[in-house]
Write a protein that holds these residues in place. Sequence first.
Motif, PDB file in Angstrom:
ATOM      1  N   HIS A  33     -34.013  19.078  20.836  1.00  0.00           N
ATOM      2  CA  HIS A  33     -33.567  18.490  19.566  1.00  0.00           C
ATOM      3  C   HIS A  33     -34.184  19.214  18.363  1.00  0.00           C
ATOM      4  O   HIS A  33     -34.322  18.620  17.286  1.00  0.00           O
ATOM      5  CB  HIS A  33     -33.901  16.997  19.497  1.00  0.00           C
ATOM      6  N   SER A  34     -34.539  20.476  18.531  1.00  0.00           N
ATOM      7  CA  SER A  34     -35.175  21.246  17.472  1.00  0.00           C
ATOM      8  C   SER A  34     -34.672  22.682  17.524  1.00  0.00           C
ATOM      9  O   SER A  34     -34.464  23.223  18.612  1.00  0.00           O
ATOM     10  CB  SER A  34     -36.702  21.215  17.656  1.00  0.00           C
ATOM     11  N   GLU A  35     -34.488  23.298  16.349  1.00  0.00           N
ATOM     12  CA  GLU A  35     -34.082  24.693  16.313  1.00  0.00           C
ATOM     13  C   GLU A  35     -34.564  25.338  15.026  1.00  0.00           C
ATOM     14  O   GLU A  35     -34.682  24.691  13.984  1.00  0.00           O
ATOM     15  CB  GLU A  35     -32.564  24.821  16.443  1.00  0.00           C
ATOM     16  N   LEU A  36     -34.856  26.627  15.109  1.00  0.00           N
ATOM     17  CA  LEU A  36     -35.268  27.412  13.953  1.00  0.00           C
ATOM     18  C   LEU A  36     -34.030  28.082  13.383  1.00  0.00           C
ATOM     19  O   LEU A  36     -33.402  28.907  14.049  1.00  0.00           O
ATOM     20  CB  LEU A  36     -36.310  28.455  14.359  1.00  0.00           C
ATOM     21  N   VAL A  37     -33.676  27.729  12.131  1.00  0.00           N
ATOM     22  CA  VAL A  37     -32.411  28.210  11.576  1.00  0.00           C
ATOM     23  C   VAL A  37     -32.578  29.179  10.418  1.00  0.00           C
ATOM     24  O   VAL A  37     -31.619  29.859  10.031  1.00  0.00           O
ATOM     25  CB  VAL A  37     -31.525  27.030  11.123  1.00  0.00           C
ATOM     26  N   ALA A  38     -33.810  29.257   9.832  1.00  0.00           N
ATOM     27  CA  ALA A  38     -33.990  30.153   8.691  1.00  0.00           C
ATOM     28  C   ALA A  38     -35.463  30.504   8.531  1.00  0.00           C
ATOM     29  O   ALA A  38     -36.345  29.707   8.872  1.00  0.00           O
ATOM     30  CB  ALA A  38     -33.464  29.522   7.403  1.00  0.00           C
ATOM     31  N   VAL A  39     -35.718  31.709   8.017  1.00  0.00           N
ATOM     32  CA  VAL A  39     -37.086  32.138   7.728  1.00  0.00           C
ATOM     33  C   VAL A  39     -37.112  32.769   6.343  1.00  0.00           C
ATOM     34  O   VAL A  39     -36.095  33.260   5.837  1.00  0.00           O
ATOM     35  CB  VAL A  39     -37.627  33.143   8.770  1.00  0.00           C
ATOM     36  N   MET A  40     -38.301  32.756   5.732  1.00  0.00           N
ATOM     37  CA  MET A  40     -38.471  33.347   4.419  1.00  0.00           C
ATOM     38  C   MET A  40     -39.754  34.146   4.369  1.00  0.00           C
ATOM     39  O   MET A  40     -40.786  33.730   4.901  1.00  0.00           O
ATOM     40  CB  MET A  40     -38.497  32.246   3.348  1.00  0.00           C
ATOM     41  N   ARG A  41     -39.689  35.312   3.759  1.00  0.00           N
ATOM     42  CA  ARG A  41     -40.861  36.119   3.473  1.00  0.00           C
ATOM     43  C   ARG A  41     -40.566  36.915   2.205  1.00  0.00           C
ATOM     44  O   ARG A  41     -39.414  37.321   1.979  1.00  0.00           O
ATOM     45  CB  ARG A  41     -41.175  37.063   4.634  1.00  0.00           C
ATOM     46  N   ARG A  42     -41.579  37.113   1.362  1.00  0.00           N
ATOM     47  CA  ARG A  42     -41.342  37.814   0.097  1.00  0.00           C
ATOM     48  C   ARG A  42     -40.830  39.231   0.312  1.00  0.00           C
ATOM     49  O   ARG A  42     -40.047  39.747  -0.474  1.00  0.00           O
ATOM     50  CB  ARG A  42     -42.627  37.836  -0.727  1.00  0.00           C
ATOM     51  N   ASP A  43     -41.284  39.855   1.393  1.00  0.00           N
ATOM     52  CA  ASP A  43     -40.799  41.188   1.753  1.00  0.00           C
ATOM     53  C   ASP A  43     -39.482  41.019   2.520  1.00  0.00           C
ATOM     54  O   ASP A  43     -39.473  40.597   3.680  1.00  0.00           O
ATOM     55  CB  ASP A  43     -41.845  41.897   2.617  1.00  0.00           C
ATOM     56  N   ALA A  44     -38.376  41.327   1.860  1.00  0.00           N
ATOM     57  CA  ALA A  44     -37.061  41.083   2.454  1.00  0.00           C
ATOM     58  C   ALA A  44     -36.875  41.818   3.778  1.00  0.00           C
ATOM     59  O   ALA A  44     -36.292  41.278   4.721  1.00  0.00           O
ATOM     60  CB  ALA A  44     -35.968  41.491   1.469  1.00  0.00           C
ATOM     61  N   ALA A  45     -37.368  43.053   3.858  1.00  0.00           N
ATOM     62  CA  ALA A  45     -37.201  43.830   5.093  1.00  0.00           C
ATOM     63  C   ALA A  45     -37.922  43.168   6.252  1.00  0.00           C
ATOM     64  O   ALA A  45     -37.409  43.119   7.376  1.00  0.00           O
ATOM     65  CB  ALA A  45     -37.713  45.252   4.873  1.00  0.00           C
ATOM     66  N   LYS A  46     -39.120  42.644   5.994  1.00  0.00           N
ATOM     67  CA  LYS A  46     -39.878  41.977   7.055  1.00  0.00           C
ATOM     68  C   LYS A  46     -39.240  40.647   7.438  1.00  0.00           C
ATOM     69  O   LYS A  46     -39.239  40.260   8.605  1.00  0.00           O
ATOM     70  CB  LYS A  46     -41.325  41.783   6.615  1.00  0.00           C
ATOM     71  N   ALA A  47     -38.680  39.948   6.463  1.00  0.00           N
ATOM     72  CA  ALA A  47     -37.981  38.704   6.769  1.00  0.00           C
ATOM     73  C   ALA A  47     -36.756  38.979   7.641  1.00  0.00           C
ATOM     74  O   ALA A  47     -36.511  38.286   8.634  1.00  0.00           O
ATOM     75  CB  ALA A  47     -37.566  38.004   5.473  1.00  0.00           C
TER      76      ALA A  47
END
Length: 330
Positions: A33-47
């Motif tokens: 009942h859980s899923e990872l749908v988005a991530v954020m990092r200031r460095d766009a390439a690393k995100a």
Amino acid sequence: MNRINMDIIRWGIIGCGDVTEKKSGPAFSKVPHSELVAVMRRDAAKAADYAQRHGVPKWYDQVDDLINDPDVNAIYIATPPDVHKEYTLKALRAGKPVYVEKPMARNAAECEDMVQASRDTGVPLFVAYYRRSLPYFVKLKELIDTQAIGEIRQVHITIHKTPYPEEVGESPQPGWRVQPELSGGGHFHDLASHQFDYLEYVLGPIQQAKGIARNQAGLYAADDVVQAVFAFESGVVGSGSWCFATNGVEQKEEAVLLGTLGKITFSFFERFTISVETEAGTEEFLLPYPPHVQQPLIETIVAELRGEGRCPSTGETGLRANRVLDWITG
């Protein structure tokens, strides 16, 4: 705080750095009942790279974009502590439950603001003190609760380590953990926060704590040596010695609980044996960590958000660990 009953917990991570690679990140999609749908990092390439490697459908380089994503209904904040308060308040005010890394913030005052925002909004706040749910520490709590060594009288903590490789040499590059403006302190804040949180969980509230913190090696701005004494409301007393600038001979990480019938020797970090000594002899328990150490705690968060259980690590409990750190180093 209002109970929240969600069906599927769709997580967004703010700050997809090292801690999220194995300890936490993959667990969000392994828990039912859980899923990872988005991530954020200031460095766009690393995100983008993180999202591609972990099969995450969305990535961002702006915090507000992730928080305001309608597909994200819960936020995991895995940045250094200097922005924990800011991002937590934004997410809570957007109506999204927050799971924030430890230390919860740089000091108790920031933690208090975070807890108050959770109360005001009625949106839950959890803290990544995952030892409360790890099988190793669940077993340790069981031994304490069943009085395997009688009534606990004292606890002693020792961490003696050489400087980390990046902190020494011709071009030292100390990380954020030893920059007080980012972390609130040094390695003591990073590691002792886990220790005090768990000790309060099994022995009850710490009533008072005092200490001496010094920078002896001069490798960075934060303290590298701390000595402390502390007392629990239950009557248990404790002491601790933390040194992050020792030599290669004196390296030690150990905790000892002394009781009326014996003692328990254990480790807070990456050693998997619990030793119980009584007059009857010595018994050892081997309990290795799971592949993703935060997964057992994340399971309890998901259960609470679905109205099916309770998480043992909340903003209120996380605040207490920071308060003890402040008492010792302030």
